[in-house]
Design an enzyme around this catalytic site. Structure first.
Site, short mmCIF file in Angstrom:
data_model
loop_
_atom_site.label_atom_id
_atom_site.label_comp_id
_atom_site.label_asym_id
_atom_site.label_seq_id
_atom_site.Cartn_x
_atom_site.Cartn_y
_atom_site.Cartn_z
N TYR A 138 17.79 -5.03 70.53
CA TYR A 138 18.67 -5.28 69.40
C TYR A 138 20.09 -5.64 69.85
O TYR A 138 21.01 -5.66 69.04
CB TYR A 138 18.70 -4.07 68.45
N LYS A 180 7.68 2.34 77.65
CA LYS A 180 6.68 1.40 78.17
C LYS A 180 7.10 1.07 79.60
O LYS A 180 7.23 -0.10 79.99
CB LYS A 180 6.66 0.17 77.25
N ASP A 202 2.27 3.23 73.14
CA ASP A 202 1.05 2.90 72.39
C ASP A 202 0.17 4.13 72.22
O ASP A 202 -0.32 4.44 71.13
CB ASP A 202 0.29 1.71 73.00
N ASP A 215 13.03 2.03 65.66
CA ASP A 215 12.98 1.38 64.35
C ASP A 215 11.54 1.39 63.83
O ASP A 215 11.25 1.79 62.70
CB ASP A 215 13.49 -0.07 64.52
N ASP A 265 9.45 4.12 60.74
CA ASP A 265 8.65 3.73 59.56
C ASP A 265 7.24 4.30 59.65
O ASP A 265 6.67 4.73 58.64
CB ASP A 265 8.59 2.21 59.42
P1 ATP Z 1 14.93 -5.22 54.31
O1 ATP Z 1 14.79 -6.68 54.59
O2 ATP Z 1 16.25 -4.88 53.73
O3 ATP Z 1 14.54 -4.35 55.45
P2 ATP Z 1 12.28 -4.83 53.18
O4 ATP Z 1 11.77 -4.95 51.78
O5 ATP Z 1 11.77 -5.77 54.19
O6 ATP Z 1 13.89 -4.88 53.12
P3 ATP Z 1 12.08 -2.00 53.10
O7 ATP Z 1 13.13 -2.03 52.07
O8 ATP Z 1 12.26 -1.06 54.20
O9 ATP Z 1 11.92 -3.40 53.76
O10 ATP Z 1 10.77 -1.65 52.32
C1 ATP Z 1 9.46 -2.12 52.45
C2 ATP Z 1 8.75 -1.85 51.12
O11 ATP Z 1 8.68 -0.44 50.86
C3 ATP Z 1 9.55 -2.43 49.96
O12 ATP Z 1 9.14 -3.73 49.71
C4 ATP Z 1 9.27 -1.48 48.82
O13 ATP Z 1 8.15 -1.91 48.08
C5 ATP Z 1 8.98 -0.15 49.51
N1 ATP Z 1 10.18 0.72 49.45
C6 ATP Z 1 11.16 0.83 50.36
N2 ATP Z 1 12.09 1.70 49.99
C7 ATP Z 1 11.71 2.19 48.79
C8 ATP Z 1 12.28 3.13 47.87
N3 ATP Z 1 13.43 3.79 48.11
N4 ATP Z 1 11.59 3.38 46.72
C9 ATP Z 1 10.43 2.76 46.46
N5 ATP Z 1 9.86 1.86 47.28
C10 ATP Z 1 10.47 1.57 48.43
#
Ligand code: ATP
Length: 339
Positions: free
Chosen positions: A124, A171, A205, A229, A233
């Site tokens: 990053y 890794k 992994d 990161d 998730d």
């Molecule tokens: P960014 O580009 O800002 O990272 P993103 O949509 O790619 O946004 P996230 O916001 O991390 O990534 O979320 C992925 C999915 O998880 C979203 O599309 C949403 O449907 C769900 N999500 C994330 N945060 C929440 C929340 N606080 N409440 C409900 N659903 C959520």
């Protein structure tokens, strides 16, 4: 005494969840006063920079911020505001506690771990080049300084919080220099400064497989930027999703509290977002102020809010992402009623 805190609403669902959280904190009588500043698309729309100097300076001055997610365009456009803010203020430690919440169904019922992510370098660093059309590179940077300080932070955190083990994901079998340095620094910090905390290293992994199979075997997880990161998730998925995992970015330049999730543009502006991850981040903020400024009122507010949202969840009141029916505002109101 009230503490001045910068509030950055952010993009996408950011303004909705920040408003909900601010409402809960105000109703809970948290000893804070807010100074709102913009970053991300919102700042760009106001005609400025994605990360205005005024925002950075305000965080530097107050030392603490609550931040909504900021959009990062994929494959083009401006560089990540989140990454830029962390680098500018040298917020080198990202800490994300991941644990089960009463009333939130998930794959595992015994998760209680903390992801500690190096926040300033690795892939990053944003050093990418097009060598020739069709050939691009991205530089992975690891410095002994940054690897050592994040390892020291993780072991110190483990010792302070009574956690028994730090596991490094790496890794180093493939990236012998960069990940090799990260691993060596962690081992050295353990051996020389924290021999009382257990140390373990796993190739990432295999580590991910074990995390999914049995998260209860992990305590503090330490890793470089990109791995942190992704694994954050993954860990969110173990306990109910992105709506329930808070985070903090800490360093000598300040402390910025933000949820692990992004701006979720797919649900923005529809009162669907779960504000709990940001509310939990705000509880971390209050505990941080309680600790660093020795303010028992901050700790008391944190406890009150935490107990309130626990009662709300236990009563089966939830947002849609975790199997409920409440909207963002209704969830915040439910927490306020249970304060
Ligand atoms: P960014 O580009 O800002 O990272 P993103 O949509 O790619 O946004 P996230 O916001 O991390 O990534 O979320 C992925 C999915 O998880 C979203 O599309 C949403 O449907 C769900 N999500 C994330 N945060 C929440 C929340 N606080 N409440 C409900 N659903 C959520």
């Amino acid at each position: 005494m009230a503490h001045e805190v910068v509030l950055i609403p952010g993009d996408g669902i950011g303004p909705e969840v920040s408003e909900a959280v601010r409402h809960v904190l105000d109703e809970a009588g948290a000893p804070l006063f807010w100074r709102e500043h913009q970053a991300g698309q919102a700042a760009l729309d106001e005609g400025g920079d994605v990360l205005p100097d005024a925002t950075v300076e305000a965080v530097r001055r107050t030392g603490v911020a609550l931040k909504g997610p900021c959009t990062t365009p994929v494959g083009k456009g401006f560089t990540s505001v989140n990454v830029k803010l962390r680098k500018t203020l040298d917020l080198y430690a990202a800490v994300r506690p991941v644990r089960n919440l009463a009333g939130v169904e998930s794959r595992h019922s015994d998760v209680d771990l903390v992801v500690v992510r190096e926040n300033t370098e690795g892939l990053y660093s944003g050093v990418e080049n097009e060598i020739t059309p069709g050939v691009v590179t991205s530089l992975k940077v690891a410095t002994e300084h940054a690897c050592t300080r994040i390892a020291r932070w993780a072991f110190d955190y483990a010792r302070r919080r009574g956690r028994e083990k730090v596991t490094v994901f790496h890794k180093a079998n493939i990236m012998k220099l960069t990940d090799g340095l990260f691993l060596r620094c962690a081992q050295k910090v353990h051996d020389e400064e924290f021999p009382g905390v257990d140390f373990e290293s796993l190739i990432i992994d295999a580590g991910c497989m074990r995390l999914v199979q049995d998260p209860s075997r992990f305590d503090v997880l330490l890793m470089e930027n990109l791995y942190g990161d992704v694994v954050s998730d993954l860990c969110a998925g173990l306990v109910g999703g992105l709506g329930v995992v808070p985070g903090a970015n800490l360093g000598d330049g300040g402390a910025v509290f933000e949820a692990v999730h992004g701006s979720a543009p797919d649900i923005a502006g529809r009162d669907l977002a779960n504000p709990l991850a940001l509310l939990m981040s705000a509880v971390m903020l209050l505990n941080h102020l309680g600790e660093t400024r020795s303010d028992p009122d901050c700790r008391a507010s944190a406890k009150r809010i935490r107990e309130a949202y626990d009662r709300v969840l236990s009563a089966g009141l939830r947002t849609r992402d975790i199997g409920g029916t409440l909207g963002t505002r209704a969830f915040a109101e439910a927490v306020i009623e249970h304060l």
